[in-house]
Scaffold this motif. Structure first.
Motif, PDB file in Angstrom:
ATOM      1  N   UNK A 146      -1.585 -12.174   5.733  1.00 10.41           N
ATOM      2  CA  UNK A 146      -1.510 -11.659   7.109  1.00 10.41           C
ATOM      3  C   UNK A 146      -0.063 -11.783   7.584  1.00 10.41           C
ATOM      4  N   UNK A 202      -5.220 -11.250  -9.039  1.00 14.60           N
ATOM      5  CA  UNK A 202      -5.985 -11.172  -7.792  1.00 14.60           C
ATOM      6  C   UNK A 202      -5.016 -11.042  -6.622  1.00 14.60           C
ATOM      7  N   UNK A 203      -5.358 -10.191  -5.662  1.00 14.55           N
ATOM      8  CA  UNK A 203      -4.469  -9.956  -4.529  1.00 14.55           C
ATOM      9  C   UNK A 203      -4.566 -11.080  -3.490  1.00 14.55           C
ATOM     10  N   UNK A 209      -3.558 -10.555  -0.235  1.00 20.13           N
ATOM     11  CA  UNK A 209      -3.793  -9.906   1.062  1.00 20.13           C
ATOM     12  C   UNK A 209      -3.338 -10.795   2.226  1.00 20.13           C
ATOM     13  N   UNK A 238      -1.751  -3.942 -10.795  1.00 22.94           N
ATOM     14  CA  UNK A 238      -1.179  -5.236 -10.403  1.00 22.94           C
ATOM     15  C   UNK A 238      -1.823  -6.412 -11.143  1.00 22.94           C
ATOM     16  N   UNK A 256      -8.725  -1.647   2.195  1.00 23.82           N
ATOM     17  CA  UNK A 256      -8.282  -3.043   2.130  1.00 23.82           C
ATOM     18  C   UNK A 256      -7.325  -3.403   3.253  1.00 23.82           C
ATOM     19  N   UNK A 257      -6.912  -2.425   4.047  1.00 24.02           N
ATOM     20  CA  UNK A 257      -5.996  -2.747   5.140  1.00 24.02           C
ATOM     21  C   UNK A 257      -6.714  -3.471   6.275  1.00 24.02           C
ATOM     22  N   UNK A 317       0.865  -1.184   0.000  1.00 19.88           N
ATOM     23  CA  UNK A 317       0.000   0.000   0.000  1.00 19.88           C
ATOM     24  C   UNK A 317       0.903   1.236   0.000  1.00 19.88           C
ATOM     25  N   UNK A 340     -10.909  -4.606 -10.485  1.00 25.30           N
ATOM     26  CA  UNK A 340     -10.619  -5.544 -11.579  1.00 25.30           C
ATOM     27  C   UNK A 340     -10.776  -6.998 -11.154  1.00 25.30           C
ATOM     28  N   UNK A 341     -10.963  -7.232  -9.832  1.00 22.97           N
ATOM     29  CA  UNK A 341     -11.226  -8.600  -9.385  1.00 22.97           C
ATOM     30  C   UNK A 341     -12.715  -8.948  -9.525  1.00 22.97           C
ATOM     31  N   UNK A 383     -12.108  -6.387   1.162  1.00 20.14           N
ATOM     32  CA  UNK A 383     -12.220  -5.302   0.191  1.00 20.14           C
ATOM     33  C   UNK A 383     -11.431  -5.714  -1.055  1.00 20.14           C
ATOM     34  N   UNK A 396      -6.511  -0.234  -1.633  1.00 15.73           N
ATOM     35  CA  UNK A 396      -6.087   0.962  -0.903  1.00 15.73           C
ATOM     36  C   UNK A 396      -6.313   0.876   0.596  1.00 15.73           C
ATOM     37  N   UNK A 428      -5.594   4.465  -6.092  1.00 18.15           N
ATOM     38  CA  UNK A 428      -5.075   3.307  -5.363  1.00 18.15           C
ATOM     39  C   UNK A 428      -6.190   2.366  -4.905  1.00 18.15           C
ATOM     40  N   UNK A 454      -7.594   0.294  -7.632  1.00 15.07           N
ATOM     41  CA  UNK A 454      -6.571  -0.540  -8.262  1.00 15.07           C
ATOM     42  C   UNK A 454      -6.062  -1.655  -7.348  1.00 15.07           C
ATOM     43  N   UNK A 455      -5.867  -1.360  -6.037  1.00 19.61           N
ATOM     44  CA  UNK A 455      -5.431  -2.469  -5.155  1.00 19.61           C
ATOM     45  C   UNK A 455      -6.184  -2.521  -3.826  1.00 19.61           C
ATOM     46  N   UNK A 491      -8.182  -6.238   5.453  1.00 25.27           N
ATOM     47  CA  UNK A 491      -8.350  -7.566   4.859  1.00 25.27           C
ATOM     48  C   UNK A 491      -7.694  -8.706   5.632  1.00 25.27           C
ATOM     49  N   UNK A 492      -6.684  -8.418   6.448  1.00 22.93           N
ATOM     50  CA  UNK A 492      -6.054  -9.517   7.192  1.00 22.93           C
ATOM     51  C   UNK A 492      -6.776  -9.775   8.514  1.00 22.93           C
ATOM     52  N   UNK A 515     -10.025  -4.868  -5.153  1.00 24.20           N
ATOM     53  CA  UNK A 515      -9.877  -3.942  -6.273  1.00 24.20           C
ATOM     54  C   UNK A 515     -10.964  -4.245  -7.304  1.00 24.20           C
TER      55      UNK A 515
END
Lengths: 237, 184
Positions: free
Chosen positions: A129, A124-125, A127, A121, B98-99, A97, B142-143, B138, B95, B89, B92-93, B101-102, B140
């Motif tokens: 941990x 697929x991300x 993410x 990118x 999405x923090x 990020x 494009x997914x 969360x 941003x 951002x 696209x990813x 997400x974990x 992006x």
């Protein structure tokens, strides 16, 4: 006798015996994208960003010895497309990020992606941990951004003689670990004078209380693209 | 920017899980807006307050996808827009949003609405049927749908947006050089 040379994208590059294509190219101020190569450390050949075509075959330029008369291709649409895909995979495998990263503007992953015009990118991300290690009084480890280049591993082992870092496990599970029973940086003899403290190309190994001190617009790669900066020599980080 | 040869292009814009920063950056093209409105007219957008997207030439999407409504709106844009642009951002990813997400979604909601500091006793997680349900992660954009072009940045600068829009309107792939391509 004239100096031995090879060609890189048609340009004549002189070299000394024993030099790799990457070393000769850097000495001639020719840019080949790279993330896991550092002139002060033994090449690792793992990031594959520096892949070039030598006489029509793909090879890592940081490990391939220069030979007289080689025809090396680097800055081509095909190779840059492959490099862009490698970068995209690095971006989605970690948590990159940029807006909230202290290394933004000084990050070689980011600057290389700008250089190769990575607009997305694409994949697929993951993410993942990956908890941070803030145990050390002076340094922070943010594993979210690790690209497994192993520069810190090699610097700590081969130059600092400390073995603070290692890559554990294999394949997609590979991760950077700290060599202490607790797994914490505070329980090692890592110090700010180590080469390992200054060699991270991304934002994993960060000095505390210095983040964001350089304003946007004045950071390393704000001013010049990574390809236009002087090529680092052995002994520089 | 060249003058319009034919009818104006229709442009729709939306902010999904974003902060409207990429819309502010669009407005930051300043007096170039006069050139832009010679070439385009706006359909659904915070600038027009039209609620649903009709057939359009360009969709300008800010923000990622964090809830069911975002998915619905994004699909409406994809179904109606010939060219879809992912801007900034978050689109696209993922941003900043999405923090989370974990973390498990239930833990996030619990901390924010029930157990976190400064929460009065007896508070519960909002459960009004009007509220769109959150996604586990969360994403992006494009997914979720096919995206044609991307303009990175947090936000992209007005100059980057202007250059990319010019390229897209002229039928070229956006080409942002040093100083215009930024992820932060």
């Amino acid at each position: 006798m004239s100096e031995a040379t090879f060609t890189l994208d048609g340009k004549t590059i002189p070299f000394r015996e024993g030099q790799t294509i990457m070393q000769a190219a850097m000495a001639a101020a020719a840019y080949i994208p790279r993330l896991c190569y550092h002139p002060g450390l033994k090449p690792h050949g793992s990031c594959k960003l520096c892949t070039v075509k030598v006489n029509g075959r793909h090879t890592a330029s940081c490990t391939y010895q220069a030979q007289p008369g080689l025809a090396v291709e680097s800055d081509t649409e095909e190779l840059n497309g492959e490099r862009r895909s490698l970068l995209q995979m690095l971006f989605v495998e970690g948590n990159h990020f940029c807006p909230s990263c202290e290394a933004s503007g000084n990050c070689q992953l980011q600057a290389t992606a700008y250089e190769l015009k990575m607009m997305t990118p694409h994949y697929d991300h993951f993410f993942p941990d990956r908890p941070v290690d803030a145990s050390h009084p002076e340094y922070l480890l943010d594993f979210n951004r690790c690209i497994l280049c192993s520069l810190c591993v090699r610097a700590s082992r081969d130059v600092d003689g400390k073995n603070v870092f290692a890559l554990a496990e294999r394949g997609i599970k590979t991760r950077l670990i700290v060599n202490a029973e607790s797994g914490l940086l505070a329980d090692t003899n890592f110090s700010a004078d180590d080469m390992a403290a200054h060699v991270c190309p991304v934002g994993v190994i960060l000095r505390k209380r210095t983040g964001f001190s350089v304003p946007i617009g004045q950071r390393t790669y704000d001013i010049n693209p990574i390809s236009a900066l002087p090529q680092p020599k052995a002994g520089e980080s | 920017m060249a003058t319009a040869p034919g009818p104006k292009l229709k442009v729709a814009t939306v902010s999904l899980a974003g902060c409207f920063g990429c819309h502010m950056s669009l407005l930051d093209i300043d007096e170039r807006l006069f050139d832009l409105v010679e070439l385009v007219e706006f359909d659904r957008s915070p600038l027009t307050d039209i609620k649903h997207c009709g057939p359009c030439d360009i969709g300008y999407i800010e923000g990622g996808v964090c809830n069911a409504e975002n998915v619905q709106v994004l699909r409406e844009f994809r179904a109606n827009c010939r060219t879809l642009i992912s801007v900034g951002a978050c689109a696209i990813n993922g941003g900043l949003p999405a923090q989370r997400n974990h973390l498990p979604l239930s833990a996030v909601l619990d901390e924010i609405y029930q157990s976190g500091p400064c929460i009065a006793t007896g508070c519960t997680i909002p459960n009004d049927p009007e509220l769109p349900l959150l996604l586990n992660k969360v994403h992006p954009i494009h997914e979720v749908v096919k995206v044609d072009y991307f303009i990175p940045g947090c936000p992209p600068s007005a100059d980057a947006i202007w250059k990319a829009l010019n390229d897209i309107i002229a039928g070229r792939e956006p080409n942002l050089g040093h100083g215009l391509i930024h992820y932060d």
